[in-house]
Design a protein around this motif. Structure first.
Motif, PDB file in Angstrom:
ATOM      1  N   ASP A 130       0.806  -1.235   0.000  1.00 17.61           N
ATOM      2  CA  ASP A 130       0.000   0.000   0.000  1.00 17.61           C
ATOM      3  C   ASP A 130       0.835   1.279   0.000  1.00 17.61           C
ATOM      4  OD1 ASP A 130       0.966   0.217   2.609  1.00 17.61           O
ATOM      5  OD2 ASP A 130      -0.943  -0.273   3.562  1.00 17.61           O
ATOM      6  N   GLY A 131       2.160   1.159   0.005  1.00 17.91           N
ATOM      7  CA  GLY A 131       3.017   2.335  -0.068  1.00 17.91           C
ATOM      8  C   GLY A 131       3.241   3.054   1.248  1.00 17.91           C
ATOM      9  N   THR A 132       2.756   2.492   2.346  1.00 17.08           N
ATOM     10  CA  THR A 132       2.929   3.142   3.647  1.00 17.08           C
ATOM     11  C   THR A 132       4.401   3.171   4.039  1.00 17.08           C
ATOM     12  OG1 THR A 132       0.760   2.362   4.364  1.00 17.08           O
ATOM     13  CG2 THR A 132       2.289   3.092   6.078  1.00 17.08           C
ATOM     14  N   VAL A 133       4.843   4.325   4.519  1.00 19.28           N
ATOM     15  CA  VAL A 133       6.230   4.505   4.947  1.00 19.28           C
ATOM     16  C   VAL A 133       6.261   4.802   6.436  1.00 19.28           C
ATOM     17  CG1 VAL A 133       8.334   5.878   4.674  1.00 19.28           C
ATOM     18  CG2 VAL A 133       6.910   5.374   2.675  1.00 19.28           C
ATOM     19  N   ARG A 134       7.058   4.033   7.178  1.00 19.03           N
ATOM     20  CA  ARG A 134       7.184   4.248   8.625  1.00 19.03           C
ATOM     21  C   ARG A 134       8.650   4.438   8.982  1.00 19.03           C
ATOM     22  NH1 ARG A 134       7.491   0.886  13.394  1.00 19.03           N
ATOM     23  NH2 ARG A 134       7.419  -1.031  12.145  1.00 19.03           N
ATOM     24  N   ILE A 135       8.925   5.432   9.813  1.00 20.87           N
ATOM     25  CA  ILE A 135      10.289   5.675  10.272  1.00 20.87           C
ATOM     26  C   ILE A 135      10.628   4.703  11.398  1.00 20.87           C
ATOM     27  CG2 ILE A 135      11.857   7.330  11.358  1.00 20.87           C
ATOM     28  CD1 ILE A 135      10.281   9.564  10.036  1.00 20.87           C
ATOM     29  N   LEU A 136      11.675   3.913  11.218  1.00 22.80           N
ATOM     30  CA  LEU A 136      12.139   3.022  12.279  1.00 22.80           C
ATOM     31  C   LEU A 136      13.136   3.715  13.194  1.00 22.80           C
ATOM     32  CD1 LEU A 136      12.682  -0.353  10.373  1.00 22.80           C
ATOM     33  CD2 LEU A 136      10.703   0.379  11.712  1.00 22.80           C
ATOM     34  N   ALA A 137      13.982   4.580  12.641  1.00 29.54           N
ATOM     35  CA  ALA A 137      14.974   5.305  13.432  1.00 29.54           C
ATOM     36  C   ALA A 137      15.378   6.566  12.679  1.00 29.54           C
ATOM     37  CB  ALA A 137      16.198   4.440  13.711  1.00 29.54           C
ATOM     38  N   ASP A 138      15.373   7.705  13.377  1.00 30.54           N
ATOM     39  CA  ASP A 138      15.802   8.954  12.743  1.00 30.54           C
ATOM     40  C   ASP A 138      16.805   9.731  13.590  1.00 30.54           C
ATOM     41  OD1 ASP A 138      14.162   9.884  14.751  1.00 30.54           O
ATOM     42  OD2 ASP A 138      12.726  10.873  13.423  1.00 30.54           O
ATOM     43  N   SER A 139      17.311   9.072  14.631  1.00 32.37           N
ATOM     44  CA  SER A 139      18.368   9.697  15.440  1.00 32.37           C
ATOM     45  C   SER A 139      19.224   8.598  16.047  1.00 32.37           C
ATOM     46  CB  SER A 139      17.772  10.574  16.555  1.00 32.37           C
ATOM     47  OG  SER A 139      17.046   9.785  17.486  1.00 32.37           O
ATOM     48  N   VAL A 140      20.438   8.966  16.416  1.00 36.89           N
ATOM     49  CA  VAL A 140      21.349   8.026  17.066  1.00 36.89           C
ATOM     50  C   VAL A 140      22.233   8.806  18.018  1.00 36.89           C
ATOM     51  CG1 VAL A 140      22.980   8.175  15.128  1.00 36.89           C
ATOM     52  CG2 VAL A 140      23.125   6.264  16.708  1.00 36.89           C
ATOM     53  N   ALA A 141      22.307   8.327  19.249  1.00 35.40           N
ATOM     54  CA  ALA A 141      23.136   8.963  20.278  1.00 35.40           C
ATOM     55  C   ALA A 141      22.839  10.452  20.394  1.00 35.40           C
ATOM     56  CB  ALA A 141      24.608   8.727  19.990  1.00 35.40           C
ATOM     57  N   GLY A 142      21.571  10.820  20.253  1.00 30.24           N
ATOM     58  CA  GLY A 142      21.164  12.209  20.458  1.00 30.24           C
ATOM     59  C   GLY A 142      21.334  13.131  19.276  1.00 30.24           C
ATOM     60  N   GLU A 143      21.772  12.615  18.118  1.00 27.87           N
ATOM     61  CA  GLU A 143      21.923  13.469  16.946  1.00 27.87           C
ATOM     62  C   GLU A 143      21.080  12.915  15.801  1.00 27.87           C
ATOM     63  OE1 GLU A 143      25.839  12.179  14.551  1.00 27.87           O
ATOM     64  OE2 GLU A 143      26.280  12.829  16.590  1.00 27.87           O
ATOM     65  N   PRO A 144      20.622  13.794  14.901  1.00 26.78           N
ATOM     66  CA  PRO A 144      19.814  13.320  13.771  1.00 26.78           C
ATOM     67  C   PRO A 144      20.562  12.288  12.943  1.00 26.78           C
ATOM     68  CG  PRO A 144      19.729  15.715  13.936  1.00 26.78           C
ATOM     69  CD  PRO A 144      20.789  15.265  14.893  1.00 26.78           C
ATOM     70  N   LEU A 145      19.831  11.305  12.481  1.00 23.68           N
ATOM     71  CA  LEU A 145      20.412  10.255  11.670  1.00 23.68           C
ATOM     72  C   LEU A 145      20.405  10.709  10.217  1.00 23.68           C
ATOM     73  CD1 LEU A 145      21.489   7.403  11.274  1.00 23.68           C
ATOM     74  CD2 LEU A 145      19.135   6.566  11.335  1.00 23.68           C
ATOM     75  N   ARG A 146      21.590  10.982   9.682  1.00 25.66           N
ATOM     76  CA  ARG A 146      21.725  11.436   8.306  1.00 25.66           C
ATOM     77  C   ARG A 146      22.723  10.554   7.570  1.00 25.66           C
ATOM     78  NH1 ARG A 146      17.731  13.364   9.510  1.00 25.66           N
ATOM     79  NH2 ARG A 146      17.115  15.556   9.636  1.00 25.66           N
ATOM     80  N   PHE A 147      22.524  10.457   6.276  1.00 26.37           N
ATOM     81  CA  PHE A 147      23.386   9.688   5.384  1.00 26.37           C
ATOM     82  C   PHE A 147      23.436   8.209   5.762  1.00 26.37           C
ATOM     83  CE2 PHE A 147      27.285  10.643   2.481  1.00 26.37           C
ATOM     84  CZ  PHE A 147      26.834   9.686   1.585  1.00 26.37           C
ATOM     85  N   ALA A 148      22.263   7.675   6.155  1.00 33.38           N
ATOM     86  CA  ALA A 148      22.160   6.224   6.288  1.00 33.38           C
ATOM     87  C   ALA A 148      22.361   5.628   4.900  1.00 33.38           C
ATOM     88  CB  ALA A 148      20.801   5.840   6.850  1.00 33.38           C
ATOM     89  N   SER A 149      23.152   4.562   4.803  1.00 29.97           N
ATOM     90  CA  SER A 149      23.616   4.135   3.485  1.00 29.97           C
ATOM     91  C   SER A 149      23.128   2.766   3.044  1.00 29.97           C
ATOM     92  CB  SER A 149      25.150   4.173   3.442  1.00 29.97           C
ATOM     93  OG  SER A 149      25.629   4.014   2.136  1.00 29.97           O
ATOM     94  N   ASN A 150      23.269   1.732   3.876  1.00 28.23           N
ATOM     95  CA  ASN A 150      22.851   0.395   3.468  1.00 28.23           C
ATOM     96  C   ASN A 150      22.420  -0.395   4.690  1.00 28.23           C
ATOM     97  OD1 ASN A 150      22.941  -2.398   2.111  1.00 28.23           O
ATOM     98  ND2 ASN A 150      23.435  -1.004   0.441  1.00 28.23           N
ATOM     99  N   VAL A 151      21.608  -1.434   4.460  1.00 29.37           N
ATOM    100  CA  VAL A 151      20.955  -2.123   5.568  1.00 29.37           C
ATOM    101  C   VAL A 151      20.836  -3.614   5.272  1.00 29.37           C
ATOM    102  CG1 VAL A 151      18.698  -1.554   4.545  1.00 29.37           C
ATOM    103  CG2 VAL A 151      18.837  -2.160   6.982  1.00 29.37           C
ATOM    104  N   VAL A 152      20.880  -4.413   6.343  1.00 32.23           N
ATOM    105  CA  VAL A 152      20.648  -5.846   6.232  1.00 32.23           C
ATOM    106  C   VAL A 152      19.857  -6.300   7.460  1.00 32.23           C
ATOM    107  CG1 VAL A 152      22.812  -6.523   7.384  1.00 32.23           C
ATOM    108  CG2 VAL A 152      21.754  -8.080   5.746  1.00 32.23           C
ATOM    109  N   ALA A 153      18.923  -7.212   7.256  1.00 30.52           N
ATOM    110  CA  ALA A 153      18.120  -7.769   8.340  1.00 30.52           C
ATOM    111  C   ALA A 153      18.535  -9.221   8.568  1.00 30.52           C
ATOM    112  CB  ALA A 153      16.636  -7.690   8.003  1.00 30.52           C
ATOM    113  N   LEU A 154      18.665  -9.600   9.827  1.00 36.48           N
ATOM    114  CA  LEU A 154      19.069 -10.970  10.163  1.00 36.48           C
ATOM    115  C   LEU A 154      17.862 -11.796  10.598  1.00 36.48           C
ATOM    116  CD1 LEU A 154      22.407 -10.303  12.066  1.00 36.48           C
ATOM    117  CD2 LEU A 154      22.002 -10.587   9.612  1.00 36.48           C
ATOM    118  N   SER A 155      18.060 -13.107  10.676  1.00 33.20           N
ATOM    119  CA  SER A 155      16.953 -14.009  10.967  1.00 33.20           C
ATOM    120  C   SER A 155      16.395 -13.832  12.367  1.00 33.20           C
ATOM    121  CB  SER A 155      17.405 -15.463  10.768  1.00 33.20           C
ATOM    122  OG  SER A 155      18.522 -15.768  11.601  1.00 33.20           O
TER     123      SER A 155
END
Length: 320
Positions: free
Chosen positions: A91-116
């Protein structure tokens, strides 16, 4: 076995968007990619390149980079502007899982992998330069790249490895005992141990690559890890990286103001879980430059590029 070969696109396919930075294939041989204006696209019917269909699945509202499919209907997206996203492809729904890390905005996230086990690992290329000024990070060599982990149910990612030189592509070993992280700025692949006596530590996996590694893709646990080479190894850049910080900063200021013109040299590498090279493909393609991703789909080796307005299709190498 090291199989060298030629990488020559036999077809470039316009997709109605600029900069398909990452390409991933689903179980049905379709390709998913994200483009500069924030759209997530699906390319169907790659087996018949004259009749490829492009469907808009979602819009992130930012700039999608690395992608990870979870089954047919869910996509994890590293968005350079918005952070780590989860997209419902039905359905095209977009949800933010994380937008900050250690108190600063999360920028330039590059690649991702999910484990079992449900955990998600993703990279941040630079804490100093945004995507639009990525060349500044390559020149200054800040080592501010990171590997992060998001546990199931958590909204707060944890930094598990830092000091990386432009952390980029990411893939898991077949047994999920370690991750492979591409360090674009160091022309190497780094191993981050998930299990065993070295768990929680990183070490070189493949060094002195023939080019700058970008996105990584693994289609099946028993298949090779494909590594896109976004540009050739440049010895003058090695000299700059050994220079004093002030010299590197000055070079970065110049680099971000100059127009970047990628070379016609393209390449892709496939390695196994021991770090041995399975395939090394190179070529020259003035019509399709700066390969930032590679996957296998529809009987083709599919190339993506942050620089181009479409994808390229190549003959896949013979199995080893």
């Amino acid at each position: 076995m090291n199989r060298s070969g030629t990488l020559v696109p036999h077809r470039c396919v316009a997709i109605g968007g600029h900069g398909p930075e990452d390409v991933v294939a689903d179980a049905r041989g379709r390709v998913i990619t994200g483009v500069e204006d924030g759209r997530i696209l699906r390319l169907d019917n790659l087996a018949d390149p004259d009749h490829i269909r492009v469907t808009v699945l979602a819009e992130t509202g930012g700039r999608p980079l690395g992608l990870e499919l979870l089954g047919d209907d869910t996509l994890l997206v590293c968005d350079a502007d918005r952070g780590l996203l989860r997209v419902d492809l039905a359905d095209g729904t977009v949800r933010i899982l994380a937008d900050s890390v250690a108190g600063e905005p999360l920028r330039f996230a590059s690649n991702v992998v999910a484990l079992s086990d449900g955990s998600v690992y993703f990279t941040v290329s630079s804490r100093r330069y945004p995507l639009q000024q990525w060349i500044g990070e390559i020149a200054e060599h800040t080592g501010t790249g990171r590997l992060l982990r998001l546990e199931p149910g958590s909204e707060t990612p944890e930094v598990v490895l830092e000091g990386l030189q432009f952390a980029n592509g990411l893939a898991a070993s077949a047994d999920e005992s370690f991750l492979v992280v591409a360090e674009t700025g160091a022309c190497r692949l780094t191993r981050y141990w998930l299990t065993g006596p070295k768990a929680g530590s990183g070490e070189p996996f493949v060094e002195h690559l023939p080019g700058m590694p970008d996105n990584i893709w693994r289609g099946a646990p028993d298949g090779p890890i494909w590594v896109a080479l976004a540009g050739p190894h440049l010895p003058p850049l090695d000299l700059l990286h050994r220079a004093a910080p002030a010299v590197r900063r000055a070079a970065a200021r110049i680099a971000v103001r100059a127009p970047y013109r990628p070379t016609a040299a393209i390449g892709a590498l496939a390695v196994d879980d021991t770090g041995a090279t399975v395939h090394h493909l190179t070529g020259r393609s003035p019509g399709f430059r700066m390969v930032t991703s590679v996957c296998e789909a529809g009987g083709h080796l599919v190339l993506g590029s942050v620089h181009e307005r479409g994808i390229a299709l190549c003959e896949p190498p013979a199995p080893k």
